[in-house]
Motif scaffolding. Structure first.
Motif, PDB file in Angstrom:
ATOM      1  N   VAL A   1      26.218  35.085  26.450  1.00 29.14           N
ATOM      2  CA  VAL A   1      26.999  34.680  25.858  1.00 29.14           C
ATOM      3  C   VAL A   1      26.217  33.419  25.344  1.00 29.14           C
ATOM      4  O   VAL A   1      25.697  32.102  25.424  1.00 29.14           O
ATOM      5  CB  VAL A   1      28.197  35.040  25.418  1.00 29.14           C
ATOM      6  CG1 VAL A   1      28.889  36.389  26.004  1.00 29.14           C
ATOM      7  CG2 VAL A   1      29.127  33.744  26.353  1.00 29.14           C
ATOM      8  N   GLU A   2      26.087  33.070  23.659  1.00 30.94           N
ATOM      9  CA  GLU A   2      25.731  32.294  22.711  1.00 30.94           C
ATOM     10  C   GLU A   2      27.096  31.895  22.359  1.00 30.94           C
ATOM     11  O   GLU A   2      27.975  32.325  21.123  1.00 30.94           O
ATOM     12  CB  GLU A   2      24.396  32.102  22.085  1.00 30.94           C
ATOM     13  CG  GLU A   2      24.221  31.123  21.685  1.00 30.94           C
ATOM     14  CD  GLU A   2      23.108  31.069  20.184  1.00 30.94           C
ATOM     15  OE1 GLU A   2      22.012  31.002  20.513  1.00 30.94           O
ATOM     16  OE2 GLU A   2      21.669  32.676  20.339  1.00 30.94           O
TER      17      GLU A   2
ATOM     18  N   VAL B   1      27.236  31.781  30.849  1.00 29.51           N
ATOM     19  CA  VAL B   1      27.629  33.345  31.461  1.00 29.51           C
ATOM     20  C   VAL B   1      29.191  33.116  31.786  1.00 29.51           C
ATOM     21  O   VAL B   1      29.012  32.259  32.251  1.00 29.51           O
ATOM     22  CB  VAL B   1      26.815  33.120  32.857  1.00 29.51           C
ATOM     23  CG1 VAL B   1      28.093  34.077  33.844  1.00 29.51           C
ATOM     24  CG2 VAL B   1      25.550  33.374  32.486  1.00 29.51           C
ATOM     25  N   ARG B   2      29.997  34.101  30.949  1.00 29.41           N
ATOM     26  CA  ARG B   2      31.585  33.595  31.277  1.00 29.41           C
ATOM     27  C   ARG B   2      31.869  34.476  32.681  1.00 29.41           C
ATOM     28  O   ARG B   2      32.801  34.517  33.648  1.00 29.41           O
ATOM     29  CB  ARG B   2      32.295  34.159  30.271  1.00 29.41           C
ATOM     30  CG  ARG B   2      32.205  33.373  29.023  1.00 29.41           C
ATOM     31  CD  ARG B   2      33.280  33.716  27.927  1.00 29.41           C
ATOM     32  NE  ARG B   2      33.238  32.706  27.166  1.00 29.41           N
ATOM     33  CZ  ARG B   2      32.699  32.569  25.981  1.00 29.41           C
ATOM     34  NH1 ARG B   2      31.787  33.967  25.135  1.00 29.41           N
ATOM     35  NH2 ARG B   2      32.832  32.055  25.150  1.00 29.41           N
TER      36      ARG B   2
ATOM     37  N   ARG C   1      27.668  27.105  32.427  1.00 26.32           N
ATOM     38  CA  ARG C   1      26.710  26.310  30.777  1.00 26.32           C
ATOM     39  C   ARG C   1      25.234  26.724  31.503  1.00 26.32           C
ATOM     40  O   ARG C   1      24.559  25.657  32.042  1.00 26.32           O
ATOM     41  CB  ARG C   1      27.188  25.084  30.772  1.00 26.32           C
ATOM     42  CG  ARG C   1      26.283  25.199  29.331  1.00 26.32           C
ATOM     43  CD  ARG C   1      26.185  24.891  27.892  1.00 26.32           C
ATOM     44  NE  ARG C   1      28.392  25.366  27.204  1.00 26.32           N
ATOM     45  CZ  ARG C   1      28.546  26.340  26.824  1.00 26.32           C
ATOM     46  NH1 ARG C   1      27.490  26.683  25.892  1.00 26.32           N
ATOM     47  NH2 ARG C   1      29.661  25.966  26.070  1.00 26.32           N
ATOM     48  N   LEU C   2      24.047  27.505  30.676  1.00 32.57           N
ATOM     49  CA  LEU C   2      23.141  27.140  30.487  1.00 32.57           C
ATOM     50  C   LEU C   2      22.041  26.436  30.541  1.00 32.57           C
ATOM     51  O   LEU C   2      22.457  26.486  29.042  1.00 32.57           O
ATOM     52  CB  LEU C   2      22.470  29.284  31.213  1.00 32.57           C
ATOM     53  CG  LEU C   2      23.004  29.706  31.798  1.00 32.57           C
ATOM     54  CD1 LEU C   2      22.513  31.221  31.629  1.00 32.57           C
ATOM     55  CD2 LEU C   2      22.984  29.492  33.203  1.00 32.57           C
ATOM     56  N   PRO C   3      20.812  25.816  30.937  1.00 34.26           N
ATOM     57  CA  PRO C   3      19.988  25.468  30.127  1.00 34.26           C
ATOM     58  C   PRO C   3      19.535  25.762  28.975  1.00 34.26           C
ATOM     59  O   PRO C   3      19.519  27.498  29.082  1.00 34.26           O
ATOM     60  CB  PRO C   3      19.203  24.433  30.973  1.00 34.26           C
ATOM     61  CG  PRO C   3      19.403  24.465  32.026  1.00 34.26           C
ATOM     62  CD  PRO C   3      20.979  25.691  32.464  1.00 34.26           C
TER      63      PRO C   3
ATOM     64  N   LEU D   1      16.313  32.989  27.864  1.00 36.29           N
ATOM     65  CA  LEU D   1      17.069  34.067  28.102  1.00 36.29           C
ATOM     66  C   LEU D   1      17.750  33.382  26.354  1.00 36.29           C
ATOM     67  O   LEU D   1      16.911  32.497  25.743  1.00 36.29           O
ATOM     68  CB  LEU D   1      18.866  33.474  28.825  1.00 36.29           C
ATOM     69  CG  LEU D   1      18.354  33.532  30.085  1.00 36.29           C
ATOM     70  CD1 LEU D   1      19.031  32.730  31.136  1.00 36.29           C
ATOM     71  CD2 LEU D   1      18.045  35.563  31.157  1.00 36.29           C
ATOM     72  N   SER D   2      18.304  34.638  26.151  1.00 34.96           N
ATOM     73  CA  SER D   2      18.704  35.187  24.754  1.00 34.96           C
ATOM     74  C   SER D   2      20.593  35.522  25.008  1.00 34.96           C
ATOM     75  O   SER D   2      20.523  36.442  25.841  1.00 34.96           O
ATOM     76  CB  SER D   2      18.643  35.573  23.666  1.00 34.96           C
ATOM     77  OG  SER D   2      16.771  35.544  24.019  1.00 34.96           O
ATOM     78  N   GLY D   3      21.441  35.595  23.559  1.00 36.97           N
ATOM     79  CA  GLY D   3      22.486  36.121  23.761  1.00 36.97           C
ATOM     80  C   GLY D   3      22.572  37.500  24.051  1.00 36.97           C
ATOM     81  O   GLY D   3      21.922  37.467  23.245  1.00 36.97           O
ATOM     82  N   GLY D   4      23.158  37.784  24.746  1.00 39.96           N
ATOM     83  CA  GLY D   4      23.528  39.468  24.560  1.00 39.96           C
ATOM     84  C   GLY D   4      22.289  40.229  25.607  1.00 39.96           C
ATOM     85  O   GLY D   4      22.548  40.874  26.101  1.00 39.96           O
TER      86      GLY D   4
END
Length: 143
Positions: free
Chosen positions: A58-59, A66-67, A31-33, A38-41
């Protein structure tokens, strides 16, 4: 040639992140702060114990995640085709859900390092590819 930068260098921004579980998955995720660039994608390069991988960002309803981290960009786009190096790293470093990690932002939007809090790491920061060459390569990969 890659530049070597220690995690405690003045040019490195460090933020605290957490290892979590996301959705119905039982494997650890990062889980990123929200204060990272960064953005999803996005697909970024992610260093885990000195090895560099490609990681899709991902968002979800709670923010950025990040999975997994994979050996190359193609595998990052098709995560079911290879080993998830983030899961391997979390297990080998004793980081389970709820554990904190430090994320070093070395090249915003491109290269990040993940490490156990308090541990010093020296990163081999790769050269960021030329945007126009990268887009040509992506088009060729898609065909």
């Amino acid at each position: 040639m890659a530049e070597r930068v220690p995690s405690d260098h003045s040019s490195v921004s460090t933020v605290r992140a957490k290892i979590v579980r996301s959705g119905g998955t039982t494997r650890p995720c990062l889980r990123l702060p929200s204060d990272l660039s960064l953005s999803g994608g996005d697909i970024v390069r992610l260093s885990l114990d000195g090895e560099t991988y490609h990681a899709p960002v991902v968002e979800d309803a709670e923010g950025l995640l990040v999975r997994g981290a994979y050996d190359n960009k193609r595998l990052a786009r098709n995560p079911g085709e290879s080993e998830n190096r983030l899961v391997e790293w979390a297990q080998s470093s004793g980081r389970g859900p709820g554990s904190s990690v430090e994320v070093d932002e070395l090249e915003p939007g491109f290269f990040y390092g993940v490490r156990v809090p308090g541990k010093r790491v020296v990163y081999d920061v790769p050269t960021k590819p030329n945007d126009s060459l990268a887009s040509i390569a992506e088009k060729l990969e898609d065909n």
